[in-house]
Design a protein around this motif. Structure first.
Motif, short mmCIF file in Angstrom:
data_model
loop_
_atom_site.label_atom_id
_atom_site.label_comp_id
_atom_site.label_asym_id
_atom_site.label_seq_id
_atom_site.Cartn_x
_atom_site.Cartn_y
_atom_site.Cartn_z
N ARG A 34 0.80 -1.23 0.00
CA ARG A 34 0.00 0.00 0.00
C ARG A 34 0.84 1.28 0.00
O ARG A 34 0.29 2.37 0.15
CB ARG A 34 -0.98 0.04 1.19
CG ARG A 34 -2.07 -1.02 1.10
CD ARG A 34 -3.04 -0.89 2.28
NE ARG A 34 -4.08 -1.90 2.21
CZ ARG A 34 -5.22 -1.77 1.55
NH1 ARG A 34 -5.48 -0.65 0.92
NH2 ARG A 34 -6.11 -2.74 1.54
N LEU A 191 -4.32 1.38 -3.88
CA LEU A 191 -4.72 1.37 -2.48
C LEU A 191 -5.94 0.48 -2.25
O LEU A 191 -6.03 -0.22 -1.25
CB LEU A 191 -4.99 2.80 -2.02
CG LEU A 191 -3.79 3.74 -2.00
CD1 LEU A 191 -4.21 5.13 -1.56
CD2 LEU A 191 -2.69 3.20 -1.09
N GLU A 192 -6.88 0.52 -3.19
CA GLU A 192 -8.10 -0.30 -3.06
C GLU A 192 -7.77 -1.78 -3.06
O GLU A 192 -8.40 -2.57 -2.34
CB GLU A 192 -9.06 0.04 -4.20
CG GLU A 192 -10.36 -0.76 -4.15
CD GLU A 192 -11.29 -0.40 -5.30
OE1 GLU A 192 -12.19 -1.21 -5.59
OE2 GLU A 192 -11.11 0.67 -5.91
N GLY A 194 -4.79 -3.08 -2.31
CA GLY A 194 -3.72 -3.42 -1.36
C GLY A 194 -2.34 -3.51 -1.97
O GLY A 194 -1.40 -3.97 -1.33
#
Length: 260
Positions: A34, A191-192, A194
């Motif tokens: 991340r 980010l969504e 991971g």
């Protein structure tokens, strides 16, 4: 846990009649899940060579690269280690990276086939995630704009379920109006899902918006690295200061803090 470890990496090329060029000269850095790392520097500094070495696309001449603890070597003719399928790259030229004879839906399916968690996605979902109409899956790359083709390339990369997503100048060939949107899209998708994101660019203003940390590369070496805000407000290296000072600023806005 550290996701990517690069230690003392060297990549050299032999130039006929001119000796050896060390394109990457003792680079070390690491990435956590991340984390978004921006890699910046002028053209020819070794950014793209470094990215290709991390993916196994060019041979290294020294140092080491480990992904989830597994060493990465040059990609050869044998089948790629399935663990390394979790590293995906989005290239600068989206048209060259897509097969013109196949629909975009079939090419996104290629990513899903190597994803051990493929049930988490389907082609329609991926197209929606990159802000494209799912019905466009039956169309071909030439039927889209450059920005749309880059979105397809991103969707295909995400389809493979990457733990590390690398953008090698992914916005350089796009119109200025699209560059920030594509960069932010890549950050949000990473980010969504991971994934860590290594975002390579010579556009420092975009990197400042999307990255957590920035590494500044010059002549094959990382000369400065740190949190984005610290590097922008208090750059330590003269080379970094010159890069920041060269960022175009609208009249009356003044220069960025920390710029010479």
């Amino acid at each position: 846990m550290t996701l990517l470890e690069v230690d003392g990496l060297q990549v050299s090329y032999k130039l006929p009649g001119r000796g050896t060029l060390r394109a990457v000269d003792g680079v070390s850095f690491d990435l956590e899940p991340r984390q978004v790392l921006g890699l910046v520097g002028e053209s020819g500094c070794g950014k793209s060579t470094l990215a290709k070495a991390v993916c196994g696309l060019v041979p290294t001449s020294g140092g080491s690269i480990a992904f989830n603890g597994a060493p990465i070597g040059k990609l050869g003719l044998r089948k790629r280690d399935p663990r390394l399928m979790r590293i995906q790259m989005v290239f600068q030229n989206p048209f060259a990276s897509l097969n013109p004879r196949r629909t975009i839906g079939s090419q996104i399916e290629d990513g899903l086939r190597v994803n051990p968690d493929r049930d988490a996605w389907n082609v329609a979902d991926l197209l929606e995630h990159v802000e494209m109409d799912p019905a466009s899956r039956t169309r071909y790359p030439h039927q889209f704009s450059g920005g749309q083709r880059q979105r397809v390339a991103i969707a295909r990369a995400i389809a493979a379920g990457p733990e590390l997503l690398i953008g090698d100048e992914p916005i350089a060939s796009l119109d200025a109006s699209l560059q920030a949107r594509i960069a932010i899209l890549m950050r949000n998708l990473a980010l969504e899902t991971g994934a860590a994101l290594l975002f390579i660019s010579h556009d420092l203003s975009v990197v400042r918006v999307i990255a957590d940390d920035v590494a500044v590369m010059n002549a094959g070496r990382i000369v400065e690295r740190g949190p984005v805000d610290r590097v922008w407000t208090a750059p330590q290296e003269p080379y970094t200061q010159r890069l920041l000072a060269a960022i175009p600023v609208a009249d009356g806005m003044g220069r960025l803090p920390g710029a010479a």
